[in-house]
Scaffold this motif. Structure first.
Motif, mmCIF file in Angstrom:
data_model
loop_
_atom_site.group_PDB
_atom_site.id
_atom_site.type_symbol
_atom_site.label_atom_id
_atom_site.label_comp_id
_atom_site.label_asym_id
_atom_site.label_seq_id
_atom_site.Cartn_x
_atom_site.Cartn_y
_atom_site.Cartn_z
ATOM 1 N N LEU A 150 0.541 -1.160 -0.332
ATOM 2 C CA LEU A 150 -0.423 0.135 -0.107
ATOM 3 C C LEU A 150 0.675 1.037 -0.072
ATOM 4 C CD1 LEU A 150 -2.692 1.514 0.157
ATOM 5 C CD2 LEU A 150 -2.425 1.146 2.666
ATOM 6 N N ASN A 151 2.639 1.308 1.067
ATOM 7 C CA ASN A 151 2.677 2.340 0.536
ATOM 8 C C ASN A 151 3.138 2.514 -0.464
ATOM 9 O OD1 ASN A 151 4.807 3.878 1.826
ATOM 10 N ND2 ASN A 151 6.463 2.495 1.161
ATOM 11 N N ILE A 152 3.450 1.793 -2.027
ATOM 12 C CA ILE A 152 3.815 2.245 -3.554
ATOM 13 C C ILE A 152 2.982 3.205 -4.115
ATOM 14 C CG2 ILE A 152 3.620 1.435 -5.534
ATOM 15 C CD1 ILE A 152 5.135 -1.260 -4.930
ATOM 16 N N VAL A 153 1.096 3.443 -3.218
ATOM 17 C CA VAL A 153 0.243 3.807 -3.907
ATOM 18 C C VAL A 153 -0.131 4.997 -3.246
ATOM 19 C CG1 VAL A 153 -2.382 3.461 -4.282
ATOM 20 C CG2 VAL A 153 -1.002 2.017 -4.412
ATOM 21 N N VAL A 154 0.018 4.782 -1.459
ATOM 22 C CA VAL A 154 0.097 5.551 -0.912
ATOM 23 C C VAL A 154 1.247 6.959 -0.532
ATOM 24 C CG1 VAL A 154 -1.238 6.874 1.031
ATOM 25 C CG2 VAL A 154 -2.249 4.953 0.348
ATOM 26 N N GLY A 158 1.091 9.174 -3.626
ATOM 27 C CA GLY A 158 0.372 10.069 -3.111
ATOM 28 C C GLY A 158 -0.960 9.333 -3.191
ATOM 29 N N LEU A 159 -1.226 8.544 -3.276
ATOM 30 C CA LEU A 159 -2.854 7.792 -4.177
ATOM 31 C C LEU A 159 -4.215 7.710 -2.513
ATOM 32 C CD1 LEU A 159 -2.589 6.913 -7.765
ATOM 33 C CD2 LEU A 159 -3.489 8.795 -6.840
ATOM 34 N N LEU A 160 -5.072 8.470 -2.213
ATOM 35 C CA LEU A 160 -5.464 7.740 -0.460
ATOM 36 C C LEU A 160 -6.437 6.476 -1.177
ATOM 37 C CD1 LEU A 160 -5.496 7.809 2.478
ATOM 38 C CD2 LEU A 160 -7.062 9.381 1.972
ATOM 39 N N ASP A 161 -5.929 5.299 -0.843
ATOM 40 C CA ASP A 161 -6.796 3.847 -1.213
ATOM 41 C C ASP A 161 -7.398 3.411 0.018
ATOM 42 O OD1 ASP A 161 -7.377 1.840 -2.092
ATOM 43 O OD2 ASP A 161 -5.849 1.284 -2.941
ATOM 44 N N LEU A 162 -8.495 3.094 0.016
ATOM 45 C CA LEU A 162 -9.022 3.107 1.201
ATOM 46 C C LEU A 162 -9.683 1.385 0.899
ATOM 47 C CD1 LEU A 162 -10.569 5.968 2.962
ATOM 48 C CD2 LEU A 162 -9.145 5.206 4.034
ATOM 49 N N GLY A 163 -9.122 0.839 -0.243
ATOM 50 C CA GLY A 163 -10.102 -0.050 -0.760
ATOM 51 C C GLY A 163 -8.764 -1.211 -0.907
ATOM 52 N N TYR A 164 -7.644 -1.330 -0.498
ATOM 53 C CA TYR A 164 -6.473 -1.881 -0.998
ATOM 54 C C TYR A 164 -7.252 -3.386 -0.052
ATOM 55 C CZ TYR A 164 -2.009 -3.513 -0.821
ATOM 56 O OH TYR A 164 -0.821 -4.056 -1.424
ATOM 57 N N VAL A 165 -7.760 -3.880 0.750
ATOM 58 C CA VAL A 165 -7.470 -4.857 1.439
ATOM 59 C C VAL A 165 -8.849 -5.858 -0.402
ATOM 60 C CG1 VAL A 165 -10.520 -4.503 1.885
ATOM 61 C CG2 VAL A 165 -8.823 -6.382 3.082
ATOM 62 N N ALA A 166 -9.578 -5.228 -0.941
ATOM 63 C CA ALA A 166 -9.639 -6.224 -2.526
ATOM 64 C C ALA A 166 -8.835 -6.897 -2.592
ATOM 65 C CB ALA A 166 -10.382 -5.052 -3.084
ATOM 66 N N ALA A 217 -10.571 8.389 -2.265
ATOM 67 C CA ALA A 217 -10.838 7.977 -1.548
ATOM 68 C C ALA A 217 -12.314 7.486 -1.053
ATOM 69 C CB ALA A 217 -10.885 8.182 0.293
ATOM 70 N N ILE A 218 -13.234 7.687 -2.108
ATOM 71 C CA ILE A 218 -13.673 7.258 -1.152
ATOM 72 C C ILE A 218 -14.442 6.418 -2.326
ATOM 73 C CG2 ILE A 218 -16.862 8.125 -1.967
ATOM 74 C CD1 ILE A 218 -16.190 10.810 -0.556
ATOM 75 N N VAL A 219 -14.172 6.175 -3.886
ATOM 76 C CA VAL A 219 -14.880 5.588 -4.735
ATOM 77 C C VAL A 219 -13.645 4.388 -4.778
ATOM 78 C CG1 VAL A 219 -13.621 5.125 -7.278
ATOM 79 C CG2 VAL A 219 -14.407 7.087 -6.616
ATOM 80 N N THR A 220 -12.643 4.399 -4.341
ATOM 81 C CA THR A 220 -11.378 3.563 -3.257
ATOM 82 C C THR A 220 -12.052 2.025 -2.647
ATOM 83 O OG1 THR A 220 -9.944 4.495 -2.368
ATOM 84 C CG2 THR A 220 -9.098 3.978 -3.682
ATOM 85 N N SER A 360 -13.347 -11.819 6.168
ATOM 86 C CA SER A 360 -11.617 -11.487 6.730
ATOM 87 C C SER A 360 -10.913 -10.870 5.708
ATOM 88 C CB SER A 360 -10.571 -12.657 5.654
ATOM 89 O OG SER A 360 -10.919 -13.813 6.779
ATOM 90 N N PHE A 361 -12.084 -10.197 4.627
ATOM 91 C CA PHE A 361 -11.489 -9.142 3.738
ATOM 92 C C PHE A 361 -12.684 -7.580 4.025
ATOM 93 C CE2 PHE A 361 -10.905 -13.252 2.285
ATOM 94 C CZ PHE A 361 -9.324 -12.961 1.949
ATOM 95 N N VAL A 362 -12.625 -7.025 5.127
ATOM 96 C CA VAL A 362 -13.419 -6.318 6.171
ATOM 97 C C VAL A 362 -12.753 -4.956 5.568
ATOM 98 C CG1 VAL A 362 -14.975 -8.015 6.985
ATOM 99 C CG2 VAL A 362 -13.426 -6.677 7.783
ATOM 100 N N PHE A 363 -13.926 -3.805 5.586
ATOM 101 C CA PHE A 363 -13.244 -2.434 5.767
ATOM 102 C C PHE A 363 -11.794 -2.326 6.667
ATOM 103 C CE2 PHE A 363 -13.360 1.955 7.074
ATOM 104 C CZ PHE A 363 -12.434 2.156 6.419
ATOM 105 N N LEU A 364 -12.332 -2.907 7.927
ATOM 106 C CA LEU A 364 -11.567 -2.775 9.231
ATOM 107 C C LEU A 364 -10.325 -2.885 8.690
ATOM 108 C CD1 LEU A 364 -11.189 -2.102 12.093
ATOM 109 C CD2 LEU A 364 -11.797 -4.348 12.487
ATOM 110 N N GLU A 365 -9.334 -4.190 7.705
ATOM 111 C CA GLU A 365 -8.318 -4.015 7.619
ATOM 112 C C GLU A 365 -7.778 -3.120 6.412
ATOM 113 O OE1 GLU A 365 -6.958 -7.331 8.556
ATOM 114 O OE2 GLU A 365 -8.404 -7.963 9.824
ATOM 115 N N SER A 366 -8.528 -2.640 5.374
ATOM 116 C CA SER A 366 -7.924 -1.530 5.127
ATOM 117 C C SER A 366 -7.517 -0.362 5.642
ATOM 118 C CB SER A 366 -8.655 -1.191 3.885
ATOM 119 O OG SER A 366 -9.041 -1.730 2.638
#
Length: 463
Positions: A150-154, A158-166, A217-220, A360-366
């Motif tokens: 995720l560090n590569i993206v964020v 500098g792209l805020l990704d809130l759906g990385y767990v996908a 962030a909302i879209v991801t 195992s792949f809920v938003f909390l993990e992201s």
């Protein structure tokens, strides 16, 4: 103006009185916040009716600890920090050479990680080491690898990704489905899972090319939830909420197996005693090598033109376009590369657990992975690894703190409060180190002389 200056002078001159006042405020606020969460506990009586069990003693202890912590912070810690800052500002600037540990911290840490299972076996035996190798070593390294991806993206682009767990879920289900239905080996499915996750990273990147900041962030976030809902509702393929079980284990390149019933079981081949610890130790070194591969690729990419394009995109997208950099390709490569490592980690997770489900792949993990990246210092591999050890290892060690039952009562379960303590730790770290554990790093491009850029002079702590 004179009255304001006099009031501020009195507050700074009487930190003890200010500490008492703020401790009372903190006590009132904590009482209101924890009244329903800690002061009352839901239970069932013998007639299966819902009742409320008061826990005023536990609530009083928690409120008292909050008040004590606030008083000590305001009355003693803050004045001492301000005093040290004043002395440091007056003292002449002297360039200090970093010590041996600081110069070789990464090498020492890697060496410790390689000998960690050996030390655990020597201290606790094969069976006793299972908990420490699995719950601490493997669990922490999975989050380290996810956070580095995720560090590569964020952190870099500098792209805020809130759906990385996908992407984590795509890798896990790709391995689970192909291994159970086609019988393919883990070593074949590992790159396949990474490629599938990278493909979905590109699919996510195309619709969000013109989005930035909160909109991105909302879209991801929506993308992550879409993947989870697809896993739940596409029952013909994913088995829905029941998940997929019986996922094959990883073999040692087909030469040795970790199933006792197989003729090439590792204990039979090497002539050693049977133990379930062999598989856990093998998985530990496997995820360690995958994490080090992630770090190596990230470091190499940062030094290449694509890595410098990511950093330019992070700092200013308009200036990046004015330099002739193709921002479309740059964003897509960032999403695809970060997603690929998420897919690698997902396939390993499925092989380790032997079972996967959408739970195992809920938003909390992201959120946890993103918090590790931010707390460690965006763009800093070392800081992110330290943050993962502190956060994930800290929550896991709560299971070992049985002595807390002597303080809070026999019904107290420490691991149930892990997210509360996780949030408190995040607040403390952000107050103590607002730029993350490592707030400065060396730039990838420099002129004549390499210099470290402090996080205080950069946007949001980026180097």
């Amino acid at each position: 103006m004179a009255n304001i200056a006099q009031a501020s002078h009195e507050e700074s001159a009487n930190p003890f009185q200010r500490g008492i006042r703020e401790a009372l405020y903190a006590g009132v606020i904590s009482f209101g916040l924890f009244f329903l969460f800690i002061g009352l506990r839901t239970d069932q009586n013998i007639r299966n009716e819902l009742i409320l069990v008061p826990r005023w003693g536990l609530l009083a202890i928690v409120v008292g600890l909050v008040m004590l912590g606030r008083f000590v912070t305001v009355a003693f810690i803050r004045p001492e920090i301000e005093r040290r800052k004043a002395l440091k500002a007056k003292a002449p600037v002297v360039a200090e050479e970093p010590g041996f540990v600081r110069q070789n911290f990464n090498k020492i840490a890697i060496a410790v990680m390689f000998v960690y299972p050996v030390l655990m076996v020597a201290l606790f035996g094969f069976q006793g080491s299972l908990k420490w190798v699995d719950n601490f070593g493997i669990q922490i390294l999975i989050y380290v690898m996810l956070a580095w991806g995720l560090n590569i993206v964020v952190g870099l682009a500098g792209l805020l990704d809130l759906g990385y767990v996908a992407f984590y879920a795509v890798g896990a289900y790709a391995y689970a489905l192909l291994a159970t239905h086609l019988g393919w080996s883990f070593w074949i499915l590992l790159p396949v899972a990474g490629c599938m996750a990278a493909f979905w990273g590109v699919m996510l990147g195309f619709p969000v090319l013109r989005l930035r900041g909160d909109y991105l962030a909302i879209v991801t976030l929506a993308f992550g939830e879409i993947i989870r809902l697809v896993l739940i509702n596409w029952r013909e393929v994913t088995n829905g909420a029941a998940g997929i079980s019986g996922i094959p284990k990883v073999s040692f390149f087909g030469l040795m197996s970790f199933n006792v019933s197989d003729p090439n079981y590792i204990a039979k081949v090497l002539g050693i005693a049977q133990s379930g610890a062999y598989y856990k130790i093998f998985l530990y070194y496997l995820i360690l090598l995958l994490a080090l591969l992630t770090a190596f690729v990230t470091i190499r990419l940062r030094r290449m033109p694509v890595g410098r394009a990511w950093e330019a995109l992070r700092e200013d997208e308009i200036a990046c376009r004015s330099l002739g950099i193709n921002t479309t390709t740059t964003k897509l490569t960032a999403f695809a590369t970060g997603a690929m490592f998420g897919g690698f980690a997902g396939s390993f997770f499925a092989a380790r657990q032997g079972f996967v489900s959408p739970e195992s792949f809920v938003f909390l993990e992201s959120a946890i992975i993103l918090a590790i990246v931010v707390l460690g210092g965006m763009g800093s591999l070392t800081g992110i690894a330290v943050a993962a050890v502190v956060m994930i290892g800290g929550t896991e060690i709560l299971r070992e703190m049985e002595f807390l039952k002597l303080v809070f009562g026999p019904d107290f379960t420490p691991e149930l409060y892990r997210m509360l303590l996780f949030g408190m730790a995040m607040v403390i770290v952000m107050l103590w180190k607002p730029r993350g554990f490592v707030g400065s790093r060396e730039p990838t491009a420099f002129l004549y002389k390499r210099k470290a850029v402090s996080g205080a002079f950069t946007k949001e702590g980026h180097g």
